[in-house]
Design a protein around this motif. Structure first.
Motif, short mmCIF file in Angstrom:
data_model
loop_
_atom_site.label_atom_id
_atom_site.label_comp_id
_atom_site.label_asym_id
_atom_site.label_seq_id
_atom_site.Cartn_x
_atom_site.Cartn_y
_atom_site.Cartn_z
N ASP A 33 0.80 -1.23 0.00
CA ASP A 33 0.00 0.00 0.00
C ASP A 33 0.84 1.28 0.00
OD1 ASP A 33 -2.36 -1.50 -0.03
OD2 ASP A 33 -2.42 -1.61 2.15
N CYS A 34 2.02 1.25 -0.59
CA CYS A 34 2.90 2.42 -0.68
C CYS A 34 3.31 2.96 0.69
CB CYS A 34 2.25 3.54 -1.50
SG CYS A 34 1.97 3.13 -3.22
N VAL A 35 3.17 2.14 1.73
CA VAL A 35 3.53 2.55 3.08
C VAL A 35 4.67 1.71 3.63
CG1 VAL A 35 2.71 2.79 5.46
CG2 VAL A 35 1.22 3.45 3.56
N GLN A 72 9.67 12.88 -12.01
CA GLN A 72 8.82 12.96 -10.83
C GLN A 72 9.38 11.98 -9.81
OE1 GLN A 72 7.14 14.71 -8.81
NE2 GLN A 72 5.39 15.05 -10.13
N GLY A 73 9.29 12.33 -8.55
CA GLY A 73 9.77 11.44 -7.50
C GLY A 73 8.83 11.44 -6.32
N VAL A 74 8.87 10.35 -5.57
CA VAL A 74 8.14 10.23 -4.32
C VAL A 74 9.18 10.23 -3.21
CG1 VAL A 74 6.53 8.82 -2.97
CG2 VAL A 74 6.37 8.84 -5.48
N TYR A 75 9.03 11.12 -2.25
CA TYR A 75 10.00 11.31 -1.17
C TYR A 75 9.34 10.90 0.14
CZ TYR A 75 12.10 14.27 -4.73
OH TYR A 75 12.64 14.73 -5.89
N MET A 76 10.03 10.05 0.92
CA MET A 76 9.43 9.54 2.15
C MET A 76 10.43 9.42 3.27
SD MET A 76 7.45 6.45 0.17
CE MET A 76 8.79 6.27 -1.00
N PRO A 77 10.23 10.12 4.37
CA PRO A 77 10.98 9.79 5.58
C PRO A 77 10.37 8.51 6.14
CG PRO A 77 9.45 11.56 6.05
CD PRO A 77 9.34 11.25 4.57
N ALA A 78 11.20 7.64 6.70
CA ALA A 78 10.71 6.34 7.15
C ALA A 78 11.56 5.83 8.31
CB ALA A 78 10.73 5.33 6.00
N VAL A 124 8.91 1.71 7.08
CA VAL A 124 7.53 2.20 7.11
C VAL A 124 7.58 3.71 6.91
CG1 VAL A 124 5.43 2.41 8.47
CG2 VAL A 124 6.82 0.32 8.62
N ALA A 125 6.97 4.16 5.81
CA ALA A 125 6.96 5.58 5.48
C ALA A 125 6.10 6.35 6.47
CB ALA A 125 6.43 5.78 4.06
N GLN A 126 6.63 7.45 6.95
CA GLN A 126 5.90 8.31 7.89
C GLN A 126 5.08 9.37 7.17
OE1 GLN A 126 9.43 9.45 10.06
NE2 GLN A 126 8.96 7.98 11.67
N SER A 127 5.50 9.72 5.97
CA SER A 127 4.76 10.66 5.13
C SER A 127 5.23 10.48 3.69
CB SER A 127 4.97 12.11 5.60
OG SER A 127 6.33 12.49 5.46
N HIS A 128 4.50 11.12 2.78
CA HIS A 128 4.83 11.02 1.35
C HIS A 128 4.76 12.42 0.75
CE1 HIS A 128 3.21 7.09 2.44
NE2 HIS A 128 3.86 6.59 1.42
N GLY A 129 5.66 12.69 -0.18
CA GLY A 129 5.62 13.95 -0.90
C GLY A 129 6.05 13.72 -2.33
N ILE A 130 5.54 14.55 -3.24
CA ILE A 130 5.95 14.50 -4.64
C ILE A 130 6.41 15.88 -5.05
CG2 ILE A 130 4.45 12.57 -5.27
CD1 ILE A 130 2.56 14.61 -6.56
N LEU A 131 7.21 15.93 -6.10
CA LEU A 131 7.70 17.19 -6.61
C LEU A 131 6.58 17.91 -7.34
CD1 LEU A 131 10.52 18.36 -6.40
CD2 LEU A 131 11.00 17.48 -8.66
N ALA A 132 6.37 19.17 -7.01
CA ALA A 132 5.35 19.98 -7.70
C ALA A 132 5.85 20.31 -9.10
CB ALA A 132 5.07 21.25 -6.92
N LYS A 133 4.95 20.42 -10.02
CA LYS A 133 5.30 20.82 -11.38
C LYS A 133 4.76 22.23 -11.63
CE LYS A 133 7.42 17.17 -12.69
NZ LYS A 133 8.82 17.24 -12.99
#
Length: 150
Positions: A33-35, A72-78, A124-133
């Motif tokens: 689940d992307c987590v 595009q990237g998905v950034y996650m602290p975990a 386990v990802a604590q949050s998710h972010g993507i690069l704004a376009k």
């Protein structure tokens, strides 16, 4: 965001040792689940040793084939850990299914047992972010996975 994670095979795992020295490693991964992100590594490699002393990590999933300026990237602290027992047995099933679907060999709980050559790791990802376009330099947008498709 979910589509980018699903089609990607590798993520960049960023770790640091006890003194804070950074280390980046590309690892083949599976996810739940992307987590929850799962990978197999030797407990003796740098990123595994780093996780043992400092479990806070950074994860980045991105399309390395995108044209310049369009990526595009998905950034996650975990928070990462080596899995044992039932957690390892359940996680390796998820990892093995994805590995086989991509043409790799199957993995079993025996392949990642404590004391063996390889271990199964989970972050386990604590949050998710993507690069704004939006033309801004490195402007990241938070993604809330609880709101349906991220």
């Amino acid at each position: 965001m979910r589509e980018l994670v699903e089609v990607s095979r590798y993520l960049v795992l960023s770790t640091a040792d006890a003194a804070g020295r950074p280390w980046g490693s590309p690892v083949y991964f599976a996810h739940v689940d992307c987590v929850e992100f799962l990978w197999v590594s030797s407990p003796d490699v740098t990123h595994s040793r780093n996780i043992a002393v400092r479990p806070e990590v950074g994860l980045v999933v991105f399309d390395s084939h995108a044209a310049i300026g369009t990526g595009q990237g998905v950034y996650m602290p975990a928070v990462a850990e080596a899995l044992d027992g039932d957690d390892a047995a359940q996680g390796i099933e998820v990892f093995s299914r994805r590995c086989v679907a991509h043409g790799g060999a199957p993995w079993t709980a025996e392949d990642v047992r404590t004391g063996g050559e390889f271990r199964l790791y989970r972050a386990v990802a604590q949050s998710h972010g993507i690069l704004a376009k939006d033309g801004s330099a490195d402007h990241r947008i938070p993604v809330d996975l609880s709101q349906g498709r991220g």
